[in-house]
Design a protein around this motif. Structure first.
Motif, PDB file in Angstrom:
ATOM      1  N   SER A  42       0.830  -1.212   0.000  1.00 53.72           N
ATOM      2  CA  SER A  42       0.000   0.000   0.000  1.00 53.72           C
ATOM      3  C   SER A  42       0.860   1.256   0.000  1.00 53.72           C
ATOM      4  CB  SER A  42      -0.951   0.008   1.205  1.00 53.72           C
ATOM      5  OG  SER A  42      -0.254   0.108   2.437  1.00 53.72           O
ATOM      6  N   CYS A  99     -10.130   3.460   4.302  1.00 50.97           N
ATOM      7  CA  CYS A  99      -8.751   3.143   3.899  1.00 50.97           C
ATOM      8  C   CYS A  99      -8.703   2.613   2.467  1.00 50.97           C
ATOM      9  CB  CYS A  99      -8.144   2.111   4.853  1.00 50.97           C
ATOM     10  SG  CYS A  99      -7.657   2.781   6.457  1.00 50.97           S
ATOM     11  N   GLY A 100      -9.750   1.922   2.064  1.00 48.22           N
ATOM     12  CA  GLY A 100      -9.805   1.396   0.703  1.00 48.22           C
ATOM     13  C   GLY A 100      -9.900   2.489  -0.354  1.00 48.22           C
ATOM     14  N   SER A 172      -5.215  -7.098  -4.464  1.00 42.08           N
ATOM     15  CA  SER A 172      -5.454  -5.667  -4.260  1.00 42.08           C
ATOM     16  C   SER A 172      -5.592  -5.369  -2.774  1.00 42.08           C
ATOM     17  CB  SER A 172      -6.727  -5.239  -4.993  1.00 42.08           C
ATOM     18  OG  SER A 172      -7.130  -3.933  -4.613  1.00 42.08           O
ATOM     19  N   THR A 174      -6.594  -2.510  -1.533  1.00 45.36           N
ATOM     20  CA  THR A 174      -7.815  -1.734  -1.309  1.00 45.36           C
ATOM     21  C   THR A 174      -9.028  -2.655  -1.182  1.00 45.36           C
ATOM     22  OG1 THR A 174      -8.070  -1.441  -3.708  1.00 45.36           O
ATOM     23  CG2 THR A 174      -6.947   0.309  -2.503  1.00 45.36           C
ATOM     24  N   TYR A 177      -9.311  -4.066   2.276  1.00 41.47           N
ATOM     25  CA  TYR A 177      -9.905  -3.121   3.232  1.00 41.47           C
ATOM     26  C   TYR A 177     -11.427  -3.090   3.088  1.00 41.47           C
ATOM     27  CZ  TYR A 177      -5.679  -0.898   5.142  1.00 41.47           C
ATOM     28  OH  TYR A 177      -4.514  -0.635   5.821  1.00 41.47           O
TER      29      TYR A 177
END
Length: 414
Positions: A42, A99-100, A172, A174, A177
């Motif tokens: 990330s 957060c995503g 991923s 994201t 999250y």
């Protein structure tokens, strides 16, 4: 001691409070360890420094846990265990969903924004375990408490394994999250059917009993010593997680390893920690002692730490093997939180059971600060060892001098 039939045991251990607490802790651990798993990908994806920014954001999350532990602990004793279970999961679920969306958010510095969201998530995550363990401890017969709480923690810790697999299969960070936040919101709906513990309801009706007074831990010498000892017992666990596992990639060069993936280190550690947590309750039940179970498992952990740090050059898989070893040993986390809940009366139990594990988690920034300080003048391995000496010494002293709580009646007040 009351004897239960096999059918009666299953009825208690598979009751709705136990199942929902286990699912809640599963989602809690998923979201708690998710940043550690996606830290490198990330931060690299957003062009941020993996080490400095990563440590800052991790510290923000851990400080959030410390703040949330106090907040939710007090609320749990004043308003009830269920208010914490509902409120905390809503906070950390929404924070994880946010957060995503980080790659699309451009209204602030990315490091600051990421740290702020992990702080909020930390505040929410702080309430889950303490409230769940308190509710389960007060809902089960004393003869089955240790097994019940070990089932909650043992299943819950698998959330870290699922988090790593989610990242690996989705490709991923994201998406991971979003899934974590979605799981939390789904659990919120399931929790509607959970009822408050009878012991708390009785205490709540007595207006003369003061509930959720956090400062009372510090105004009575005996209570303060007991509180500090409970915190000290958990320190070795988060030394292992916060330094040896989450920062695993920092040990690679000195151990002759080309690369260590922190996400895999977390997965193997927590997979075996789940086995340790499942086992800890049965070990305590068989030994008729919380203290002996913790002492044996802490000793096993210490041996694994010594072998990891000082047994010479290693391969990547050997490092993961020792992470699994340490994870199995630190499976006394369930027993540690159970002991914290059993040490204090009903009017202070949620405050104790929620703040104590989060005081331990909140100590991680201090451990990392010392770790980074010692690295300036010595090796990574020796700096970790110096921090480890202190936390294990405190842990062993605390558990050896603590009161035994096996079969202790929970229906009492401070």
């Amino acid at each position: 001691m009351r004897q239960f039939t096999h059918k009666e045991k299953l009825k208690f251990l598979l009751s709705f409070p136990v199942i929902v607490a286990a699912l809640g802790y599963f989602v809690d651990i998923y979201d708690l360890l998710l940043f550690g798993i996606v830290r490198v990908p990330s931060l690299e994806a957003m062009g941020l420094n993996v080490d400095t920014a990563g440590t800052f954001i991790l510290n923000a999350q851990m400080i959030g846990l410390l703040v949330g532990g106090i907040l939710w602990g007090i609320l749990g004793d004043k308003k009830g265990r269920l208010s914490v279970l509902f409120g905390s999961i809503l906070v950390y679920s929404l924070a994880n969903i946010a957060c995503g969306f980080l790659p699309q958010l451009h209204f602030a510095d990315k490091v600051t924004l990421y740290a702020a969201l992990r702080f909020i998530a930390g505040v929410g995550l702080a309430g889950e375990l303490g409230a769940g363990i308190t509710l389960v401890s007060e809902s089960l017969p004393k003869e089955l408490r240790a097994i019940g709480t070990s089932l909650v923690a043992g299943f819950g810790i698998l959330g870290a394994v699922v988090a790593q697999l989610t990242v690996a299969f989705s490709g991923s960070w994201t998406t991971a999250y979003f899934i974590g936040g979605g799981l939390g919101l789904a659990l919120l709906v399931l929790r509607i059917s959970v009822v408050e513990s009878g012991i708390f309801k009785t205490v709540k009706q007595d207006k003369s009993i003061k509930r959720g007074d956090f400062l009372s831990f510090f105004t009575n010498k005996t209570r303060l010593i007991k509180y500090l000892k409970c915190i000290s017992v958990g320190l070795p666990i988060w030394f292992c997680i916060g330094i040896l596992v989450l920062m695993a990639n920092q040990f690679a060069p000195e151990m002759g390893i080309k690369n260590i993936v922190p996400g895999k280190a977390i997965m193997w550690s927590y997979l075996f920690a789940s086995m340790g947590d499942f086992s800890s309750g049965f070990i305590s039940h068989a030994l008729h002692s919380r203290k002996k179970a913790v002492i044996y498992m802490m000793s096993f952990t210490l041996l694994g730490v010594l072998l990891l740090l000082f047994s010479g050059p290693k391969t990547e898989n050997m490092y993961y093997f020792y992470c699994a070893w340490i994870g199995l040993g630190t499976g006394f986390w369930a027993m540690f939180v159970t002991v914290a809940a059993e040490q204090f009366g009903t009017n202070m139990r949620s405050t104790a059971a929620t703040t104590i594990p989060n005081m331990v988690r909140g100590a991680v920034p201090i451990m990392l600060l010392c770790f980074d300080f010692f690295k300036k003048s010595t090796t990574v391995i020796l700096s970790a060892a110096m921090v480890g000496v202190v936390v294990f010494a405190l842990g062993f002293y605390a558990i050896f001098t603590m009161n035994e709580t096996h079969n202790k009646d929970m229906d009492f007040v401070e």
